[in-house]
Scaffold this active site. Sequence first.
Site, PDB file in Angstrom:
ATOM      1  N   TRP A 250       2.972   7.888  -2.563  1.00  0.00           N
ATOM      2  CA  TRP A 250       4.392   7.983  -2.955  1.00  0.00           C
ATOM      3  C   TRP A 250       4.514   8.878  -4.194  1.00  0.00           C
ATOM      4  CZ3 TRP A 250       7.165   6.839  -7.342  1.00  0.00           C
ATOM      5  CH2 TRP A 250       8.546   6.700  -7.208  1.00  0.00           C
TER       6      TRP A 250
ATOM      7  N   GLU B   9       0.884 -12.853  12.569  1.00  0.00           N
ATOM      8  CA  GLU B   9       1.519 -11.696  13.221  1.00  0.00           C
ATOM      9  C   GLU B   9       1.515 -10.541  12.222  1.00  0.00           C
ATOM     10  OE1 GLU B   9       2.566 -11.544  16.337  1.00  0.00           O
ATOM     11  OE2 GLU B   9       2.003 -13.640  16.686  1.00  0.00           O
TER      12      GLU B   9
ATOM     13  N   HIS C  48       2.328   3.219  -9.065  1.00  0.00           N
ATOM     14  CA  HIS C  48       2.086   1.775  -9.267  1.00  0.00           C
ATOM     15  C   HIS C  48       3.249   1.138 -10.031  1.00  0.00           C
ATOM     16  CE1 HIS C  48      -1.725   2.133  -7.415  1.00  0.00           C
ATOM     17  NE2 HIS C  48      -2.286   2.826  -8.378  1.00  0.00           N
TER      18      HIS C  48
ATOM     19  N   ASN D  18       1.304   3.353  -2.901  1.00  0.00           N
ATOM     20  CA  ASN D  18       1.856   3.751  -4.209  1.00  0.00           C
ATOM     21  C   ASN D  18       1.369   5.132  -4.624  1.00  0.00           C
ATOM     22  OD1 ASN D  18       2.911   1.200  -4.322  1.00  0.00           O
ATOM     23  ND2 ASN D  18       1.465   0.421  -5.852  1.00  0.00           N
TER      24      ASN D  18
ATOM     25  N   LEU E  89      10.106 -20.705  -4.449  1.00  0.00           N
ATOM     26  CA  LEU E  89       9.187 -19.759  -3.801  1.00  0.00           C
ATOM     27  C   LEU E  89       7.827 -19.852  -4.487  1.00  0.00           C
ATOM     28  CD1 LEU E  89       8.659 -17.191  -1.963  1.00  0.00           C
ATOM     29  CD2 LEU E  89       9.210 -15.850  -3.988  1.00  0.00           C
TER      30      LEU E  89
ATOM     31  N   ASP F 263       0.830  -1.215   0.000  1.00  0.00           N
ATOM     32  CA  ASP F 263       0.000   0.000   0.000  1.00  0.00           C
ATOM     33  C   ASP F 263       0.861   1.261   0.000  1.00  0.00           C
ATOM     34  OD1 ASP F 263      -2.353   1.411  -0.018  1.00  0.00           O
ATOM     35  OD2 ASP F 263      -2.792   1.127   2.110  1.00  0.00           O
TER      36      ASP F 263
ATOM     37  N   THR G 207     -11.098  -6.594  -4.628  1.00  0.00           N
ATOM     38  CA  THR G 207     -12.418  -6.544  -5.263  1.00  0.00           C
ATOM     39  C   THR G 207     -13.015  -5.132  -5.142  1.00  0.00           C
ATOM     40  OG1 THR G 207     -13.269  -7.484  -3.192  1.00  0.00           O
ATOM     41  CG2 THR G 207     -13.084  -8.990  -5.057  1.00  0.00           C
TER      42      THR G 207
HETATM   43  C1  IPE Z   1      -5.525  -2.591  -0.144  1.00  0.00           C
HETATM   44  O1  IPE Z   1      -5.190  -1.263  -0.274  1.00  0.00           O
HETATM   45  C2  IPE Z   1      -5.522  -3.263  -1.493  1.00  0.00           C
HETATM   46  C3  IPE Z   1      -4.218  -3.458  -2.098  1.00  0.00           C
HETATM   47  C4  IPE Z   1      -3.049  -3.117  -1.600  1.00  0.00           C
HETATM   48  C5  IPE Z   1      -4.240  -4.104  -3.381  1.00  0.00           C
HETATM   49  P1  IPE Z   1      -6.292  -0.129  -0.472  1.00  0.00           P
HETATM   50  O2  IPE Z   1      -5.548   1.148  -0.639  1.00  0.00           O
HETATM   51  O3  IPE Z   1      -7.228  -0.499  -1.552  1.00  0.00           O
HETATM   52  O4  IPE Z   1      -7.069  -0.164   0.918  1.00  0.00           O
HETATM   53  P2  IPE Z   1      -7.903   0.948   1.665  1.00  0.00           P
HETATM   54  O5  IPE Z   1      -8.872   1.520   0.687  1.00  0.00           O
HETATM   55  O6  IPE Z   1      -6.922   1.988   2.104  1.00  0.00           O
HETATM   56  O7  IPE Z   1      -8.526   0.253   2.821  1.00  0.00           O
HETATM   57  C1  IPE Z   2      -1.661   0.223  -3.288  1.00  0.00           C
HETATM   58  O1  IPE Z   2      -1.415   1.579  -3.385  1.00  0.00           O
HETATM   59  C2  IPE Z   2      -1.880  -0.430  -4.636  1.00  0.00           C
HETATM   60  C3  IPE Z   2      -3.287  -0.742  -4.936  1.00  0.00           C
HETATM   61  C4  IPE Z   2      -4.280  -0.640  -4.122  1.00  0.00           C
HETATM   62  C5  IPE Z   2      -3.550  -1.221  -6.277  1.00  0.00           C
HETATM   63  P1  IPE Z   2      -2.580   2.638  -3.373  1.00  0.00           P
HETATM   64  O2  IPE Z   2      -2.965   2.942  -4.793  1.00  0.00           O
HETATM   65  O3  IPE Z   2      -3.702   2.210  -2.508  1.00  0.00           O
HETATM   66  O4  IPE Z   2      -1.843   3.894  -2.756  1.00  0.00           O
HETATM   67  P2  IPE Z   2      -2.476   4.938  -1.723  1.00  0.00           P
HETATM   68  O5  IPE Z   2      -2.980   4.161  -0.558  1.00  0.00           O
HETATM   69  O6  IPE Z   2      -3.563   5.646  -2.466  1.00  0.00           O
HETATM   70  O7  IPE Z   2      -1.328   5.833  -1.383  1.00  0.00           O
HETATM   71 MG    MG Z   3      -4.083   2.439  -0.552  1.00  0.00          MG
END
Ligand code: IPE
Ligand code: IPE
Ligand code: MG
Length: 243
Positions: A26, A204, A38, A23, A132, A21, A67
């Site tokens: 960042w 954990e 991404h 991206n 792996l 999470d 989803t």
């Molecule tokens: C969880 O992250 C899904 C993935 C990393 C693929 P999200 O960014 O979608 O989650 P929420 O919306 O912050 O809960």
């Molecule tokens: C996680 O990064 C990747 C996916 C959910 C596909 P995010 O796109 O959720 O990045 P933030 O949380 O908005 O920074």
């Molecule tokens: Mg996110």
Amino acid sequence: MSPIDKVSNLKIPQHVAIIMDGNGRWAIGRGLPRLAGHRAGTENLRRIITASVEFGIRHLTIYAFSTENWGRPREEVDGLMRILEDVIDRELAELNKEGVRLRHIGRLERLDPKIQEKVLEAIDLTKNNDRLNLHVAFNYGGRDEIVCAIQKILRDAVSPEAVTAELVSKYLFTAGIPDPDLIIRTSGELRISNFLIWQAAYSEWYITPTYWPDFDKGEYLKALEAFNKRDRRYGGLSENAKE
Ligand code: IPE
Ligand code: IPE
Ligand code: MG
């Protein structure tokens, strides 16, 4: 000490699962479009897969698309689909050489048929690898997985008495995969976001404020070190409290 020297003193979890999470944040922090985040996240994933192989981790599950992520703007969803395709095209041969067995958890049906075909080919190509196991959660949701399992159980006319936790586990997308020992979430969010809600019963957790594209091998090692200090009691007592 090099990371690999440090790791030789550690108990390595059999199964690590990662919520990749942060991206978007960042990228925004650098004045870039979210999709650039991404892309950077995908490059980082490559490094973390290699590190996982080096560390001797047997199962790595990565949360790549939930989803609920369909609810993002069309442009971002399309971009994420393209990234999945590109990664398979670019990295598959090398992953195969490294002994990575690719698997998918979630529903493939809703993806573009061309992507479905690529994913299935990648699974088939790597099916005999055993260094792996890389489980890619793409169009994955924990509730969807449980709903899907209940539908299958009912279709199989399983009698209510035969329904046990073991049986339910066998009907999940993760059938045959040990539950995650360690779940890592980057970007500091303190929630599960529909990831492995059944399997995480006794995992954990390690949560770091670092955004996923910056979560490097050193940070990974810190997570493993933190895991080593945990006292996993599973509702019982620790070994040294039993006397
Ligand atoms: C969880 O992250 C899904 C993935 C990393 C693929 P999200 O960014 O979608 O989650 P929420 O919306 O912050 O809960
Ligand atoms: C996680 O990064 C990747 C996916 C959910 C596909 P995010 O796109 O959720 O990045 P933030 O949380 O908005 O920074
Ligand atoms: Mg996110």
